[in-house]
Design a protein around this motif. Structure first.
Motif, PDB file in Angstrom:
ATOM      1  N   VAL A 131       8.338 -30.553 -11.254  1.00 29.89           N
ATOM      2  CA  VAL A 131       8.182 -29.170 -10.804  1.00 29.89           C
ATOM      3  C   VAL A 131       9.486 -28.730 -10.160  1.00 29.89           C
ATOM      4  N   ASN A 132      10.224 -27.881 -10.865  1.00 29.20           N
ATOM      5  CA  ASN A 132      11.481 -27.325 -10.361  1.00 29.20           C
ATOM      6  C   ASN A 132      11.169 -26.075  -9.557  1.00 29.20           C
ATOM      7  N   ASN A 133      10.993 -26.259  -8.262  1.00 35.17           N
ATOM      8  CA  ASN A 133      10.507 -25.167  -7.430  1.00 35.17           C
ATOM      9  C   ASN A 133      11.522 -24.690  -6.394  1.00 35.17           C
ATOM     10  N   ALA A 134      12.392 -25.570  -5.909  1.00 33.65           N
ATOM     11  CA  ALA A 134      13.326 -25.201  -4.839  1.00 33.65           C
ATOM     12  C   ALA A 134      14.254 -24.077  -5.290  1.00 33.65           C
ATOM     13  N   ALA A 135      14.593 -23.196  -4.338  1.00 35.34           N
ATOM     14  CA  ALA A 135      15.481 -22.084  -4.685  1.00 35.34           C
ATOM     15  C   ALA A 135      16.220 -21.585  -3.458  1.00 35.34           C
ATOM     16  N   ALA A 136      17.398 -21.054  -3.709  1.00 39.13           N
ATOM     17  CA  ALA A 136      18.177 -20.374  -2.675  1.00 39.13           C
ATOM     18  C   ALA A 136      18.118 -18.875  -2.960  1.00 39.13           C
ATOM     19  N   GLN A 137      17.745 -18.112  -1.946  1.00 34.26           N
ATOM     20  CA  GLN A 137      17.662 -16.659  -2.105  1.00 34.26           C
ATOM     21  C   GLN A 137      18.835 -15.994  -1.399  1.00 34.26           C
ATOM     22  N   THR A 138      19.532 -15.152  -2.104  1.00 33.46           N
ATOM     23  CA  THR A 138      20.657 -14.409  -1.525  1.00 33.46           C
ATOM     24  C   THR A 138      20.307 -12.925  -1.482  1.00 33.46           C
ATOM     25  N   ILE A 139      20.798 -12.271  -0.446  1.00 27.66           N
ATOM     26  CA  ILE A 139      20.556 -10.835  -0.252  1.00 27.66           C
ATOM     27  C   ILE A 139      21.891 -10.108  -0.210  1.00 27.66           C
ATOM     28  N   ASN A 140      21.946  -8.935  -0.836  1.00 22.76           N
ATOM     29  CA  ASN A 140      23.159  -8.121  -0.807  1.00 22.76           C
ATOM     30  C   ASN A 140      22.805  -6.683  -0.464  1.00 22.76           C
ATOM     31  N   GLN A 141      23.749  -5.948   0.070  1.00 25.33           N
ATOM     32  CA  GLN A 141      23.570  -4.516   0.304  1.00 25.33           C
ATOM     33  C   GLN A 141      24.146  -3.759  -0.899  1.00 25.33           C
ATOM     34  N   GLY A 142      25.460  -3.722  -1.021  1.00 23.95           N
ATOM     35  CA  GLY A 142      26.092  -3.186  -2.223  1.00 23.95           C
ATOM     36  C   GLY A 142      26.741  -4.331  -2.983  1.00 23.95           C
ATOM     37  N   ILE A 143      27.292  -4.026  -4.134  1.00 28.80           N
ATOM     38  CA  ILE A 143      27.912  -5.083  -4.931  1.00 28.80           C
ATOM     39  C   ILE A 143      29.112  -5.687  -4.212  1.00 28.80           C
ATOM     40  N   GLU A 144      29.743  -4.883  -3.349  1.00 28.40           N
ATOM     41  CA  GLU A 144      30.911  -5.380  -2.631  1.00 28.40           C
ATOM     42  C   GLU A 144      30.536  -6.416  -1.566  1.00 28.40           C
ATOM     43  N   THR A 145      29.257  -6.513  -1.222  1.00 30.58           N
ATOM     44  CA  THR A 145      28.833  -7.485  -0.203  1.00 30.58           C
ATOM     45  C   THR A 145      28.426  -8.823  -0.801  1.00 30.58           C
ATOM     46  N   ILE A 146      28.432  -8.939  -2.119  1.00 29.20           N
ATOM     47  CA  ILE A 146      28.042 -10.208  -2.744  1.00 29.20           C
ATOM     48  C   ILE A 146      29.106 -11.252  -2.436  1.00 29.20           C
ATOM     49  N   ASP A 147      28.690 -12.313  -1.770  1.00 29.58           N
ATOM     50  CA  ASP A 147      29.603 -13.377  -1.378  1.00 29.58           C
ATOM     51  C   ASP A 147      29.733 -14.393  -2.508  1.00 29.58           C
ATOM     52  N   ASP A 148      30.952 -14.720  -2.866  1.00 26.94           N
ATOM     53  CA  ASP A 148      31.182 -15.603  -4.007  1.00 26.94           C
ATOM     54  C   ASP A 148      30.600 -16.993  -3.774  1.00 26.94           C
ATOM     55  N   ASP A 149      30.760 -17.519  -2.564  1.00 29.45           N
ATOM     56  CA  ASP A 149      30.218 -18.846  -2.268  1.00 29.45           C
ATOM     57  C   ASP A 149      28.701 -18.844  -2.332  1.00 29.45           C
ATOM     58  N   ASP A 150      28.071 -17.796  -1.796  1.00 29.30           N
ATOM     59  CA  ASP A 150      26.615 -17.691  -1.874  1.00 29.30           C
ATOM     60  C   ASP A 150      26.158 -17.593  -3.323  1.00 29.30           C
ATOM     61  N   MET A 151      26.902 -16.840  -4.131  1.00 35.29           N
ATOM     62  CA  MET A 151      26.552 -16.686  -5.539  1.00 35.29           C
ATOM     63  C   MET A 151      26.612 -18.022  -6.269  1.00 35.29           C
ATOM     64  N   GLN A 152      27.684 -18.764  -6.052  1.00 33.29           N
ATOM     65  CA  GLN A 152      27.806 -20.061  -6.713  1.00 33.29           C
ATOM     66  C   GLN A 152      26.741 -21.033  -6.207  1.00 33.29           C
ATOM     67  N   GLY A 153      26.445 -20.973  -4.908  1.00 33.52           N
ATOM     68  CA  GLY A 153      25.409 -21.837  -4.363  1.00 33.52           C
ATOM     69  C   GLY A 153      24.039 -21.520  -4.922  1.00 33.52           C
ATOM     70  N   ALA A 154      23.751 -20.235  -5.134  1.00 31.64           N
ATOM     71  CA  ALA A 154      22.455 -19.841  -5.677  1.00 31.64           C
ATOM     72  C   ALA A 154      22.284 -20.342  -7.105  1.00 31.64           C
ATOM     73  N   PHE A 155      23.311 -20.197  -7.921  1.00 27.55           N
ATOM     74  CA  PHE A 155      23.201 -20.699  -9.293  1.00 27.55           C
ATOM     75  C   PHE A 155      23.149 -22.221  -9.320  1.00 27.55           C
ATOM     76  N   ALA A 156      23.864 -22.873  -8.410  1.00 25.31           N
ATOM     77  CA  ALA A 156      23.833 -24.336  -8.362  1.00 25.31           C
ATOM     78  C   ALA A 156      22.442 -24.847  -8.018  1.00 25.31           C
ATOM     79  N   ALA A 157      21.782 -24.206  -7.048  1.00 26.96           N
ATOM     80  CA  ALA A 157      20.452 -24.643  -6.623  1.00 26.96           C
ATOM     81  C   ALA A 157      19.364 -24.204  -7.590  1.00 26.96           C
ATOM     82  N   ASN A 158      19.456 -22.974  -8.069  1.00 29.08           N
ATOM     83  CA  ASN A 158      18.349 -22.389  -8.823  1.00 29.08           C
ATOM     84  C   ASN A 158      18.386 -22.690 -10.316  1.00 29.08           C
ATOM     85  N   VAL A 159      19.586 -22.855 -10.867  1.00 22.32           N
ATOM     86  CA  VAL A 159      19.708 -23.019 -12.321  1.00 22.32           C
ATOM     87  C   VAL A 159      20.295 -24.378 -12.697  1.00 22.32           C
TER      88      VAL A 159
END
Length: 291
Positions: A131-159
């Motif tokens: 059961v692949n259930n664990a996930a990292a959730q990231t929140i952004n306001q605008g596209i300019e607030t998307i943090d690159d490290d958070d983005m890479q961490g989310a894909f690493a954990a979730n996918v």
């Protein structure tokens, strides 16, 4: 709107304190229902062995309790900071008379993914359900607030972790085994403040179909569950007190769900009851369509 919530399940969460990541059930003012007092097993997973990522709390805990009551031994992975929640999950699994293996660590570490499978097979003797259930959730306001490290961490954990775990598990899975992934309604809804999270969940939905096609000839079924707004520790991490007061009120059923309401779907997809189901995304969203 209808509201079919049992009387003992809350439909609003006022005054819930904010939590930092990763979030703990033990710190929640309003405790989620994981089926501790309600789930009744039918022997659908007798003597199976399941590995559940993110099994310490939320949906993962509900699945661990349900699987144990269906007759399975359970290994759960979680972050070291979530140890107190993991110990409580183990207590419920053992109360059901089954073994529970605790496996702390970070699934973003590629070596840890392989070790999770090795430890599960080594300590519990087999692996029948992943059961692949664990996930990292990231929140952004605008596209300019998307943090690159958070983005890479989310894909690493979730996918990426899902692929690595499926790859490590494959040599141990037999005909009749199952992989159950957790995606989200966000794969289709894609709320503007959850762009990266939604993208990872869309990838999981596609990955589920791809793996089901890849493993079907081996008799291994691969499906996913798409939760809607579910009352877990991820909510007081990501949402304001005002948002928590109306969590799930915009769904057709008019309320947030509880982890216990997800568990039957995971049991179905892991058991012989779902023997002709593969490549599906099962929506448990309070009525929000995901197709």
């Amino acid at each position: 709107m209808t509201n079919d919530a049992p009387a003992d399940r809350p439909t609003s969460f006022p005054d819930e304190p904010h939590q930092p990541r990763p979030g703990l059930t033990t710190l929640m003012r309003t405790k989620p229902d994981h089926g501790e007092e309600s789930y009744v097993g039918k022997g659908l997973l007798t003597d199976k062995v399941a590995l559940i990522t993110g099994g310490d709390s939320g949906i993962g805990r509900a699945v661990a309790i349900a699987y144990a009551r269906e007759g399975a031994d359970v290994a759960i992975s979680y972050l070291e900071a979530e140890q107190v929640d993991a110990e409580e999950t183990r207590a419920w699994v053992e109360k059901a008379g089954r073994r529970c293996l605790l496996l702390p660590g970070d699934i973003r570490d590629r070596d840890h993914c392989a070790q999770l499978v090795e430890r599960t097979v080594g300590d519990l003797g087999a692996l029948d359900i992943l059961v692949n259930n664990a996930a990292a959730q990231t929140i952004n306001q605008g596209i300019e607030t998307i943090d690159d490290d958070d983005m890479q961490g989310a894909f690493a954990a979730n996918v990426f972790a899902m692929i690595r775990l499926a790859k490590a598990a494959r040599p141990h899975l037999k005909p009749g085994s199952a992989i159950v992934n957790t995606t989200s309604e966000q794969a289709k809804v894609a709320t503007e403040s959850m762009v990266v999270y939604a993208a990872t969940k869309g990838a999981i939905s596609s990955l589920t179909v791809g793996l089901s096609n890849l493993l079907a000839a081996d008799g291994i079924r691969v499906n996913a569950v798409a939760p809607g707004p579910i009352w877990t520790p991820i909510q007081p991490i990501a949402k304001s007190p005002e948002e928590l007061e109306t969590l799930g009120h915009d769904t057709p059923l008019g309320r947030a769900g509880q982890p216990a309401e997800l568990a039957p779907a995971y049991v179905l997809l892991a058991s012989a009851e779902g023997s002709y189901m593969s490549g599906n995304v099962v929506a448990v969203t309070g009525g929000v369509p995901v197709s």
